[in-house]
Design a protein around this motif. Structure first.
Motif, PDB file in Angstrom:
ATOM      1  N   MET A 137      -7.241  -0.558  12.124  1.00 11.80           N
ATOM      2  CA  MET A 137      -8.410   0.103  11.560  1.00 11.80           C
ATOM      3  C   MET A 137      -8.422   1.592  11.908  1.00 11.80           C
ATOM      4  SD  MET A 137     -12.192  -1.539  11.523  1.00 11.80           S
ATOM      5  CE  MET A 137     -12.500  -1.335  13.258  1.00 11.80           C
ATOM      6  N   VAL A 138      -7.977   1.924  13.118  1.00 10.12           N
ATOM      7  CA  VAL A 138      -7.913   3.326  13.529  1.00 10.12           C
ATOM      8  C   VAL A 138      -6.716   4.021  12.897  1.00 10.12           C
ATOM      9  CG1 VAL A 138      -7.625   4.873  15.506  1.00 10.12           C
ATOM     10  CG2 VAL A 138      -9.135   2.895  15.686  1.00 10.12           C
ATOM     11  N   ARG A 139      -5.588   3.351  12.864  1.00 13.16           N
ATOM     12  CA  ARG A 139      -4.348   3.935  12.339  1.00 13.16           C
ATOM     13  C   ARG A 139      -4.439   4.214  10.847  1.00 13.16           C
ATOM     14  NH1 ARG A 139       0.211   1.262  10.101  1.00 13.16           N
ATOM     15  NH2 ARG A 139       2.181   2.413  10.309  1.00 13.16           N
ATOM     16  N   GLY A 140      -5.127   3.336  10.114  1.00 12.53           N
ATOM     17  CA  GLY A 140      -5.211   3.460   8.670  1.00 12.53           C
ATOM     18  C   GLY A 140      -4.384   2.383   7.983  1.00 12.53           C
ATOM     19  N   VAL A 141      -4.917   1.850   6.889  1.00  9.36           N
ATOM     20  CA  VAL A 141      -4.242   0.789   6.139  1.00  9.36           C
ATOM     21  C   VAL A 141      -4.204   1.174   4.663  1.00  9.36           C
ATOM     22  CG1 VAL A 141      -4.816  -1.065   7.759  1.00  9.36           C
ATOM     23  CG2 VAL A 141      -6.443  -0.463   5.959  1.00  9.36           C
ATOM     24  N   LYS A 142      -3.524   0.357   3.886  1.00  6.67           N
ATOM     25  CA  LYS A 142      -3.329   0.668   2.466  1.00  6.67           C
ATOM     26  C   LYS A 142      -4.580   0.340   1.662  1.00  6.67           C
ATOM     27  CE  LYS A 142       1.694   0.017   2.603  1.00  6.67           C
ATOM     28  NZ  LYS A 142       2.852  -0.743   2.076  1.00  6.67           N
ATOM     29  N   ILE A 143      -5.416   1.363   1.460  1.00 14.82           N
ATOM     30  CA  ILE A 143      -6.631   1.233   0.658  1.00 14.82           C
ATOM     31  C   ILE A 143      -6.474   2.112  -0.575  1.00 14.82           C
ATOM     32  CG2 ILE A 143      -9.126   1.610   0.603  1.00 14.82           C
ATOM     33  CD1 ILE A 143      -9.145   1.222   3.638  1.00 14.82           C
ATOM     34  N   ASP A 144      -6.769   1.546  -1.739  1.00 17.76           N
ATOM     35  CA  ASP A 144      -6.590   2.310  -2.973  1.00 17.76           C
ATOM     36  C   ASP A 144      -7.881   3.017  -3.384  1.00 17.76           C
ATOM     37  OD1 ASP A 144      -8.237   0.387  -4.078  1.00 17.76           O
ATOM     38  OD2 ASP A 144      -6.669  -0.590  -5.261  1.00 17.76           O
ATOM     39  N   ALA A 145      -7.869   3.605  -4.567  1.00 23.32           N
ATOM     40  CA  ALA A 145      -9.017   4.380  -5.038  1.00 23.32           C
ATOM     41  C   ALA A 145     -10.241   3.511  -5.290  1.00 23.32           C
ATOM     42  CB  ALA A 145      -8.642   5.138  -6.313  1.00 23.32           C
ATOM     43  N   ASN A 146     -10.043   2.193  -5.466  1.00 22.75           N
ATOM     44  CA  ASN A 146     -11.149   1.271  -5.701  1.00 22.75           C
ATOM     45  C   ASN A 146     -11.717   0.693  -4.400  1.00 22.75           C
ATOM     46  OD1 ASN A 146     -10.932   1.466  -8.574  1.00 22.75           O
ATOM     47  ND2 ASN A 146      -9.153   0.103  -8.480  1.00 22.75           N
ATOM     48  N   LYS A 147     -11.304   1.271  -3.254  1.00 22.30           N
ATOM     49  CA  LYS A 147     -11.746   0.837  -1.925  1.00 22.30           C
ATOM     50  C   LYS A 147     -11.273  -0.573  -1.590  1.00 22.30           C
ATOM     51  CE  LYS A 147     -15.981   3.622  -2.295  1.00 22.30           C
ATOM     52  NZ  LYS A 147     -17.457   3.596  -2.275  1.00 22.30           N
ATOM     53  N   GLU A 148     -10.145  -0.951  -2.161  1.00 22.83           N
ATOM     54  CA  GLU A 148      -9.598  -2.281  -1.922  1.00 22.83           C
ATOM     55  C   GLU A 148      -8.300  -2.190  -1.134  1.00 22.83           C
ATOM     56  OE1 GLU A 148      -9.116  -4.241  -5.626  1.00 22.83           O
ATOM     57  OE2 GLU A 148     -11.271  -4.342  -6.065  1.00 22.83           O
ATOM     58  N   TYR A 149      -8.094  -3.157  -0.250  1.00 17.18           N
ATOM     59  CA  TYR A 149      -6.860  -3.222   0.526  1.00 17.18           C
ATOM     60  C   TYR A 149      -5.752  -3.759  -0.367  1.00 17.18           C
ATOM     61  CZ  TYR A 149      -3.507  -4.609   4.118  1.00 17.18           C
ATOM     62  OH  TYR A 149      -2.372  -4.757   4.870  1.00 17.18           O
ATOM     63  N   VAL A 150      -4.637  -3.032  -0.445  1.00 14.64           N
ATOM     64  CA  VAL A 150      -3.541  -3.429  -1.334  1.00 14.64           C
ATOM     65  C   VAL A 150      -2.259  -3.728  -0.551  1.00 14.64           C
ATOM     66  CG1 VAL A 150      -4.446  -2.208  -3.352  1.00 14.64           C
ATOM     67  CG2 VAL A 150      -2.981  -0.981  -1.727  1.00 14.64           C
ATOM     68  N   GLY A 151      -2.355  -3.802   0.759  1.00 14.61           N
ATOM     69  CA  GLY A 151      -1.197  -4.129   1.575  1.00 14.61           C
ATOM     70  C   GLY A 151      -1.040  -5.634   1.747  1.00 14.61           C
ATOM     71  N   THR A 152      -0.156  -6.031   2.653  1.00 10.65           N
ATOM     72  CA  THR A 152       0.080  -7.436   2.958  1.00 10.65           C
ATOM     73  C   THR A 152      -0.211  -7.687   4.435  1.00 10.65           C
ATOM     74  OG1 THR A 152       2.412  -7.106   3.573  1.00 10.65           O
ATOM     75  CG2 THR A 152       1.918  -7.460   1.232  1.00 10.65           C
ATOM     76  N   PHE A 153      -0.129  -8.935   4.826  1.00  7.93           N
ATOM     77  CA  PHE A 153      -0.323  -9.280   6.229  1.00  7.93           C
ATOM     78  C   PHE A 153       0.714  -8.591   7.105  1.00  7.93           C
ATOM     79  CE2 PHE A 153       1.075 -12.068   9.730  1.00  7.93           C
ATOM     80  CZ  PHE A 153      -0.067 -12.035  10.520  1.00  7.93           C
ATOM     81  N   TRP A 154       1.954  -8.496   6.605  1.00  6.94           N
ATOM     82  CA  TRP A 154       3.036  -7.924   7.408  1.00  6.94           C
ATOM     83  C   TRP A 154       2.863  -6.432   7.615  1.00  6.94           C
ATOM     84  CZ3 TRP A 154       5.021 -11.743   9.754  1.00  6.94           C
ATOM     85  CH2 TRP A 154       5.142 -12.975   9.131  1.00  6.94           C
ATOM     86  N   ASP A 155       2.102  -5.775   6.725  1.00  8.32           N
ATOM     87  CA  ASP A 155       1.819  -4.353   6.924  1.00  8.32           C
ATOM     88  C   ASP A 155       0.947  -4.121   8.157  1.00  8.32           C
ATOM     89  OD1 ASP A 155       3.236  -3.445   4.672  1.00  8.32           O
ATOM     90  OD2 ASP A 155       1.545  -3.920   3.358  1.00  8.32           O
ATOM     91  N   LEU A 156       0.237  -5.172   8.576  1.00  8.21           N
ATOM     92  CA  LEU A 156      -0.636  -5.049   9.748  1.00  8.21           C
ATOM     93  C   LEU A 156       0.132  -5.169  11.059  1.00  8.21           C
ATOM     94  CD1 LEU A 156      -3.625  -7.286   8.526  1.00  8.21           C
ATOM     95  CD2 LEU A 156      -3.374  -4.803   8.323  1.00  8.21           C
ATOM     96  N   LEU A 157       1.385  -5.627  10.974  1.00  8.34           N
ATOM     97  CA  LEU A 157       2.199  -5.797  12.174  1.00  8.34           C
ATOM     98  C   LEU A 157       3.145  -4.614  12.316  1.00  8.34           C
ATOM     99  CD1 LEU A 157       3.031  -9.614  11.939  1.00  8.34           C
ATOM    100  CD2 LEU A 157       1.176  -8.490  13.201  1.00  8.34           C
ATOM    101  N   ASN A 158       2.779  -3.666  13.126  1.00  2.00           N
ATOM    102  CA  ASN A 158       3.590  -2.484  13.394  1.00  2.00           C
ATOM    103  C   ASN A 158       3.559  -2.239  14.900  1.00  2.00           C
ATOM    104  OD1 ASN A 158       1.102  -0.621  13.821  1.00  2.00           O
ATOM    105  ND2 ASN A 158       0.781  -1.490  11.764  1.00  2.00           N
ATOM    106  N   VAL A 159       4.356  -1.308  15.358  1.00  2.00           N
ATOM    107  CA  VAL A 159       4.480  -1.092  16.801  1.00  2.00           C
ATOM    108  C   VAL A 159       3.144  -0.726  17.423  1.00  2.00           C
ATOM    109  CG1 VAL A 159       5.608   0.286  18.597  1.00  2.00           C
ATOM    110  CG2 VAL A 159       6.905  -0.420  16.580  1.00  2.00           C
ATOM    111  N   TYR A 160       2.408   0.150  16.754  1.00  2.00           N
ATOM    112  CA  TYR A 160       1.118   0.605  17.297  1.00  2.00           C
ATOM    113  C   TYR A 160       0.125  -0.545  17.411  1.00  2.00           C
ATOM    114  CZ  TYR A 160      -3.300   3.209  17.573  1.00  2.00           C
ATOM    115  OH  TYR A 160      -4.536   3.689  17.951  1.00  2.00           O
ATOM    116  N   SER A 161       0.015  -1.365  16.356  1.00  2.00           N
ATOM    117  CA  SER A 161      -0.964  -2.450  16.380  1.00  2.00           C
ATOM    118  C   SER A 161      -0.559  -3.550  17.358  1.00  2.00           C
ATOM    119  CB  SER A 161      -1.146  -3.029  14.975  1.00  2.00           C
ATOM    120  OG  SER A 161       0.043  -3.671  14.533  1.00  2.00           O
TER     121      SER A 161
END
Length: 333
Positions: A137-161
């Motif tokens: 939530m702090v790092r930022g996620v894939k949100i489009d112009a319609n305020k919708e999340y367009v990423g996948t579950f695997w996008d949430l798994l990164n080194v920082y998170s």
């Protein structure tokens, strides 16, 4: 200050209260495997939170409800984008309740061992996943112009998170070990202090890495102040448990959690969920908030209900403030 700013602060306070209280709650659940040597000691640990664990979860319900009412766009994007991890957390909380209630219904060893396994895993998984969720939530996620999340579950798994998840896991377990030392007597209290010291050192190393990374990418002067408070408080908590001052250690570990949450929310403001695709698509306290009329009604309701909740929950902790040990555990049927 506008009402949507006030409610951003109030929601931050609610999440902080939840992690402070449910943090040691989860930590006790994890310690049923790491600290307890036999069933009576596991019963001692579970009994330390027996009168309060369900009250601690009220803070989560209130935080979620306040987010839904005050910032519906934030709630919708958060709970749809993070659907799978939040579903896992919800399932863990449900089966954890069942495990606490059903474990003692039969004296069969296999029955009780199975429910104790459920308590352990349903405490460990949320401890990790909450850190992963807030780090994203702090790092930022894939949100489009319609305020919708367009990423996948695997996008949430990164080194920082993942680092954030390890921080909450170790910090909650340390918090729980300090609480166990504060609430028990005898040998289990001594071992809880020793384990808390080791857990505190591990949590301190991970927290410095995570909070330092947050400061580097999203920080300013205010977040730096919160970072310093969090680190100093954690060092103080580790030192206090080392010299046997469990009460002060618990206070400082709580300050660590509060300062860490303050840093994350300060790094987030005025956004509530940044977009990693385009800064213009960020969800902010302005474009994600409810109407001013809704916020005014909520403010009056909160002003009336919040003192009542704090009073009865504080009274519960006061009534069940005494230490317990294996000598207080009745023999199984």
């Amino acid at each position: 200050m506008h009402l949507h700013d006030v409610w951003f602060v109030l929601i931050a306070v609610l999440w902080t209260g939840y992690f402070f209280l449910e943090g040691f709650d989860f930590g006790i659940g994890i310690l049923t495997k790491l600290l307890a040597r036999d069933r009576p000691e596991r019963r001692v640990l579970i009994n330390t939170i027996g009168p309060v664990w369900d009250g601690n979860e009220v803070w989560l319900l209130t935080a979620g409800g306040a987010t839904f009412a005050a910032f519906p766009e934030w709630y919708a994007t958060l709970f749809s984008g993070f659907y799978l991890p939040l579903l896992i957390i919800l399932l863990c909380l449900i089966v954890r309740v069942v495990a606490f209630e059903y474990r003692s219904k039969r004296s069969d060893d296999r029955w009780q061992t199975s429910w104790e396994q459920v308590i352990f895993w349903s405490s460990l998984l949320p401890s990790v996943l909450w850190g992963v969720a807030f780090a994203n939530m702090v790092r930022g996620v894939k949100i489009d112009a319609n305020k919708e999340y367009v990423g996948t579950f695997w996008d949430l798994l990164n080194v920082y998170s993942i680092l954030g998840g390890l921080v909450t896991l170790t910090l909650f377990t340390f918090h729980g070990a300090v609480f166990a030392a504060l609430k028990t007597v005898g040998d289990i209290r001594i071992r809880a202090r020793r384990l808390a010291f080791r857990l505190g050192i591990t949590a301190a190393v991970l927290a410095v890495l995570f909070l330092g990374w947050t400061q580097k990418d999203n920080g300013d002067g205010t977040t730096l102040g919160a970072l310093i408070v969090a680190v100093v408080a954690l060092v103080a908590a580790v030192w206090m448990i080392r010299i046997g001052r469990e009460g002060w250690s618990f206070v400082f570990s709580g300050i660590t959690i509060a300062a860490s949450m303050a840093m994350l929310f300060l790094a987030l403001f005025p956004n509530v969920m940044p977009s990693s695709l385009n800064d213009a698509w960020n969800l902010t306290v302005t474009n994600a908030s409810a109407t001013p009329y809704t916020l005014r009604i909520m403010t009056w309701c909160a002003a009336i209900a919040t003192p009542v909740v704090l009073i009865y929950q504080g009274w519960t902790y006061w009534v069940f403030r005494k230490r317990i040990g294996t000598q207080h555990i009745a023999e199984a049927h």
